[in-house]
Design an enzyme around this catalytic site. Structure first.
Site: not given
Length: 216
Positions: A7, A9, A167
């Site tokens: 991922d 961001d 995250d």
């Protein structure tokens, strides 16, 4: 073949300030009031229309469209005027270079736009490390598996040889939907226990832990 798909961001880069500022402009433009910034941080990773719909479930279609366009314009303006800050988390460049050097094929699956992802990677001199890049411009929002499946197809990697690193629970759910394993990181937007509950095989607190989980 070992494929690690990251991922962006909250995993590679810390872009929460830019996201929050653009979302505030979007809500003001669409007359949706003030967004809850805690909830804004939690929807990072979703595609933009889905993220705004989650934050403003009562918005009509005109408001939703206005908010999406205002967000894009605000983000674009901040990038052009130099006020946008999306620093990489400490240790990310060295980790990516070590993984690349040890035979990992690297990819990205992100809710960012093509332009946003390309800017983040090029500014930090990381573009050449990645074989496959997939964004919300060309795929359904996470946790739909399309981005991860496309990355595997690009790299010629099987499900058992692929790991998604993220995250948020959206990343972990996407991996589950694609039939791959996933590893969470603790420095992003969702809590470690949420990631474990969603199916992550582990949650790294440091770059060293992340590398060990990938190679374990």
């Amino acid at each position: 073949m070992r494929l690690a798909v990251f991922d962006c961001d909250g995993t590679l880069s810390d872009g929460q300030a830019g996201v929050c500022n653009a979302m505030a402009v979007a809500f003001e433009t669409a007359e949706l009031g003030e967004p809850d910034m805690h909830q804004v941080r939690r929807i990072v990773g979703l595609s933009l229309p889905q993220a705004i719909r989650s934050l403003a479930p009562d918005a009509d279609e005109d408001q939703l469209l206005a908010a999406v366009e205002a967000y894009k314009a605000a983000f674009r303006q901040s990038r052009e005027d130099g006020s946008l800050r999306e620093p990489l988390f400490d240790g990310i460049p060295d980790l990516l270079r070590r993984l690349h050097g040890s035979g990992w094929t690297l990819g990205v699956a992100t809710g960012k736009s093509d332009r946003g992802l390309n800017s983040t990677l090029s500014v930090n001199g990381l573009t050449d490390l990645f074989t496959t890049l997939h964004t919300a411009d060309r795929h359904p929002s996470k946790p739909h598996p399309a981005m991860l499946e496309a990355a595997m197809a690009d790299a010629g990697a099987g499900r058992m040889d692929t790991v998604m690193i993220g995250d948020t629970v959206y990343d972990i759910q996407m991996a589950a939907n694609a039939g791959t394993r996933s590893v969470g990181v603790a420095w992003g937007y969702h809590e470690p226990q949420e990631l474990l509950d969603a199916g992550a095989v582990g949650v790294a607190q440091t770059m060293e832990e992340l590398e060990a989980l990938l190679n374990g």
